[in-house]
Motif scaffolding. Structure first.
Motif, PDB file in Angstrom:
ATOM      1  N   UNK A 101     168.227  14.863  32.709  1.00  0.00           N
ATOM      2  CA  UNK A 101     167.791  14.341  34.007  1.00  0.00           C
ATOM      3  C   UNK A 101     168.903  13.491  34.595  1.00  0.00           C
ATOM      4  N   UNK A 102     168.897  13.357  35.895  1.00  0.00           N
ATOM      5  CA  UNK A 102     169.892  12.552  36.594  1.00  0.00           C
ATOM      6  C   UNK A 102     169.653  11.075  36.296  1.00  0.00           C
ATOM      7  N   UNK A 103     170.610  10.383  35.669  1.00  0.00           N
ATOM      8  CA  UNK A 103     170.381   8.983  35.301  1.00  0.00           C
ATOM      9  C   UNK A 103     170.267   8.048  36.501  1.00  0.00           C
ATOM     10  N   UNK A 104     170.733   8.477  37.677  1.00  0.00           N
ATOM     11  CA  UNK A 104     170.677   7.623  38.869  1.00  0.00           C
ATOM     12  C   UNK A 104     169.383   7.795  39.657  1.00  0.00           C
ATOM     13  N   UNK A 123     169.934   6.846  30.983  1.00  0.00           N
ATOM     14  CA  UNK A 123     170.415   7.992  30.207  1.00  0.00           C
ATOM     15  C   UNK A 123     169.490   8.378  29.059  1.00  0.00           C
ATOM     16  N   UNK A 124     168.217   8.099  29.168  1.00  0.00           N
ATOM     17  CA  UNK A 124     167.254   8.432  28.123  1.00  0.00           C
ATOM     18  C   UNK A 124     167.243   9.922  27.815  1.00  0.00           C
ATOM     19  N   UNK A 125     167.317  10.752  28.851  1.00  0.00           N
ATOM     20  CA  UNK A 125     167.214  12.195  28.679  1.00  0.00           C
ATOM     21  C   UNK A 125     168.569  12.890  28.618  1.00  0.00           C
ATOM     22  N   UNK A 126     169.641  12.171  28.799  1.00  0.00           N
ATOM     23  CA  UNK A 126     170.964  12.784  28.801  1.00  0.00           C
ATOM     24  C   UNK A 126     171.271  13.421  30.148  1.00  0.00           C
ATOM     25  N   UNK A 127     172.477  13.914  30.277  1.00  0.00           N
ATOM     26  CA  UNK A 127     172.878  14.502  31.549  1.00  0.00           C
ATOM     27  C   UNK A 127     172.250  15.885  31.714  1.00  0.00           C
TER      28      UNK A 127
END
Length: 166
Positions: A101-104, A123-127
């Protein structure tokens, strides 16, 4: 995202095998599906476990990996059953755990007192990753192995049925 599907109707020898299985007694067909599931589930769990890089992927995708076997298809499932220790259903976090997922991204939350506020996802789900992180690569690797197991168990059931149903 939840299921991958192996269809044994694509190739003509496999289709012929399924046609031959229709003539076999129901007990032998039941044995084929049970044996296929019993042999395929460890393969599917092993492949997903090898690809999980985070605890979230482990809990949401690997711990929920299941195999379903029908007469004509084999279903590879992940992220559909169970819940995390927080009580969140695994199906809610399965998609972002697999594809990132998008961290922003801004998400709305409520404080303990009920006041709404916005925060970044982090950044829980990574890029984001188009090809997936765990389930889709695991399916690409495990499908040939699982199809082989299904064919072997079907041939074994046919031989047993022709020999007199041992």
């Amino acid at each position: 995202m939840r299921t991958g599907r192996i269809s044994l109707l694509i190739d003509s020898p496999l289709r012929d095998l399924l046609v031959a299985l229709r003539a076999v007694p129901a007990e032998a067909r039941k044995h084929v599906t049970a044996h296929t599931r019993k042999s395929a589930e460890p393969i599917w769990i092993e492949e997903t476990r090898d690809r999980a890089a985070t605890r979230l992927q482990q809990r949401a995708l690997v711990n929920t990996a299941r195999v379903g076997v029908a007469t004509r298809n084999i279903y590879l499932r992940s992220g559909a059953v169970g819940q995390l220790s927080s009580g969140t259903p695994a199906s809610v976090v399965a998609f972002p755990a697999e594809f990132g997922a998008n961290p922003e991204k801004q998400i709305e939350q409520r404080s303990r007192k009920g006041k709404p506020y916005k925060r970044r996802l982090g950044n829980t789900f990574g890029s984001p990753r188009r090809g997936g992180n765990v389930v889709y690569p695991a399916a690409r690797e495990s499908i040939p192995r699982i199809a082989s197991v299904a064919i072997q168990s079907a041939y074994r059931a046919l031989l047993d049925a022709f020999d007199g149903g041992k």
